[in-house]
Design an enzyme around this catalytic site. Sequence first.
Site, mmCIF file in Angstrom:
data_model
loop_
_atom_site.group_PDB
_atom_site.id
_atom_site.type_symbol
_atom_site.label_atom_id
_atom_site.label_comp_id
_atom_site.label_asym_id
_atom_site.label_seq_id
_atom_site.Cartn_x
_atom_site.Cartn_y
_atom_site.Cartn_z
ATOM 1 N N LYS A 1 -35.996 -5.030 -2.257
ATOM 2 C CA LYS A 1 -35.481 -5.777 -3.415
ATOM 3 C C LYS A 1 -34.270 -5.086 -4.071
ATOM 4 O O LYS A 1 -33.168 -5.112 -3.543
ATOM 5 C CB LYS A 1 -36.618 -6.031 -4.407
ATOM 6 N N TYR B 1 -50.118 -7.718 -2.688
ATOM 7 C CA TYR B 1 -49.433 -8.241 -1.508
ATOM 8 C C TYR B 1 -48.402 -7.208 -1.086
ATOM 9 O O TYR B 1 -47.672 -6.665 -1.928
ATOM 10 C CB TYR B 1 -48.756 -9.573 -1.850
ATOM 11 N N ASP C 1 -46.517 1.179 -2.847
ATOM 12 C CA ASP C 1 -45.623 0.090 -2.457
ATOM 13 C C ASP C 1 -44.784 -0.276 -3.684
ATOM 14 O O ASP C 1 -45.240 -1.007 -4.564
ATOM 15 C CB ASP C 1 -46.436 -1.107 -1.957
HETATM 16 P P1 KE4 Z 1 -40.292 -8.793 1.755
HETATM 17 O O1 KE4 Z 1 -40.725 -8.675 3.202
HETATM 18 O O2 KE4 Z 1 -40.493 -10.180 1.185
HETATM 19 O O3 KE4 Z 1 -38.870 -8.242 1.523
HETATM 20 O O4 KE4 Z 1 -41.213 -7.788 0.896
HETATM 21 C C1 KE4 Z 1 -42.614 -7.939 0.981
HETATM 22 C C2 KE4 Z 1 -43.238 -7.318 -0.252
HETATM 23 C C3 KE4 Z 1 -43.809 -6.060 -0.146
HETATM 24 N N1 KE4 Z 1 -44.378 -5.451 -1.218
HETATM 25 C C4 KE4 Z 1 -44.379 -6.058 -2.434
HETATM 26 C C5 KE4 Z 1 -45.006 -5.350 -3.592
HETATM 27 C C6 KE4 Z 1 -43.796 -7.340 -2.601
HETATM 28 O O5 KE4 Z 1 -43.800 -7.925 -3.825
HETATM 29 C C7 KE4 Z 1 -43.213 -7.983 -1.496
HETATM 30 C C8 KE4 Z 1 -42.591 -9.370 -1.587
HETATM 31 N N2 KE4 Z 1 -42.707 -10.028 -2.848
HETATM 32 C C9 KE4 Z 1 -42.691 -11.476 -2.825
HETATM 33 C C10 KE4 Z 1 -42.894 -11.960 -4.263
HETATM 34 N N3 KE4 Z 1 -44.246 -12.257 -4.543
HETATM 35 C C11 KE4 Z 1 -41.428 -12.004 -2.205
HETATM 36 C C12 KE4 Z 1 -41.201 -13.490 -2.394
HETATM 37 C C13 KE4 Z 1 -41.476 -14.254 -1.146
HETATM 38 O O6 KE4 Z 1 -42.441 -13.941 -0.430
HETATM 39 O O7 KE4 Z 1 -40.698 -15.214 -0.904
#
Ligand code: KE4
Length: 446
Positions: free
Chosen positions: A271, A148, A243
């Site tokens: 993060k 993801y 990523d």
């Molecule tokens: P954000 O747009 O949520 O800041 O980041 C997206 C993203 C991009 N790449 C990786 C590898 C990620 O894990 C994420 C977001 N991770 C999720 C956890 N599975 C965030 C939690 C959520 O969606 O509320």
Amino acid sequence: MTRAGRYTRSEEAFARARRVLAGGVNSPVRAFKAVGGTPVFFARGKGSRLVDVDDHQYVDYVGSWGPLILGHAPARVIERLMVAAAGGTSFGAPTTAETELAELIAQALPAVESLRFVNSGTEAVMSALRLARAFTGRPLIFKFAGCYHGHCDALLVAGGSGMATLGAPSSPGVTEGAARDTIVLPYNNLDAVAAALQRDGARAAAVIVEPVAGNMGVVPPAPGFLQGLRDICSRHGALLIFDEVMTGFRVAYGGAQTLYGVTPDLTTLGKIIGGGLPVGAYGGRREIMALVSPEGAVYQAGTLSGNPVAMAAGIETLRLLHGLGVYEQLERASSSLAACLEEAARQAGVAAVVNRVGSMLTLFFLAAGRPARVENWEDASRADTAAYARFFRAMLDRGVYLPPGQYEALFVSAAHDEEDLALTAAAAREAMRAARGSSPGGHVPL
Ligand code: KE4
């Protein structure tokens, strides 16, 4: 206390939230759909602990999905935040804090010669894809099933079970056109990648990968997988995008690219670099980043990008992480936690396996007869998610807050101590009976 009535105020809060917030939450995973029941609303956090609105305390292993590697509200981060905020929260103009955080990142990740701050991981990834397509003049993006990368249209695509499948929209609102140039490959399968690039390499803009997958649960790269991607991308003139939104400063101070010694062309971050505030970033080779507006023609912008308050949180967080022994401490605590979870499953006769890289890990509950390994989405998709849900709820009732879904990563922070681990181990021994499903309704009374 019985479970009934334990979450009264969270239930009231959720009912109120649902009247005005879509689904009652501001990100889907928080709604507990994968584990059932009402989401817990939290009032405050400190160190390794969270307190919910019903005044129950929890050992927290979500850590806001990764940013809080130092735990909740680390004193020095908060102090630095408050000083920055008192001087103004945003100017929409350059500040030296942005340069300072960018320098810290570039020093930690040599592949990042130049970068741009944005406000989320999604924004970082969508910008990196646009840049890769502009730099190569090619359309195709290759991603991996189970990975993801945020919710940009080009990556909200699902693949089939084949070796390489054209991305089909995985969400309403994503058009065939948006998904058309995305190809989905099986993780940890270099033969599939080589065959796909052999066929379509001339049109390949980039391969994007979670160098340690964290969004199908934690799945480490197979030996040679990342270097193999590097070699295949170089051979075909495609960019390799790591990523590292989750793995950056998580699995090592230099991220997965340093841990595994593989150099991507572009890196996305988020993060941890925001220290708990909204920050994302994309960066890489200077010649590629030179295409980003205003130096180049690839447009990307953001009102609050690089705001001084978020920069302050990131700077202090990275400075503290660069301190002596932090990652060694994280490794000891994470190894101990993984061992106690596997031991609890073994003692209860529950089929489970832990995948772990550093302080990110997942306890997979295995379906009957499945091999005790999870190496890709095909393996992960067969996990016993109902057992995980029963385990999650039993742990929650015992004051341990795990990720509310089997396909998420659990995070250990530098604030987790022996007391936290002992409490977790004791709760896990009891909660495994719920996971086993031997208790009526799968619930183990408190
Ligand atoms: P954000 O747009 O949520 O800041 O980041 C997206 C993203 C991009 N790449 C990786 C590898 C990620 O894990 C994420 C977001 N991770 C999720 C956890 N599975 C965030 C939690 C959520 O969606 O509320």
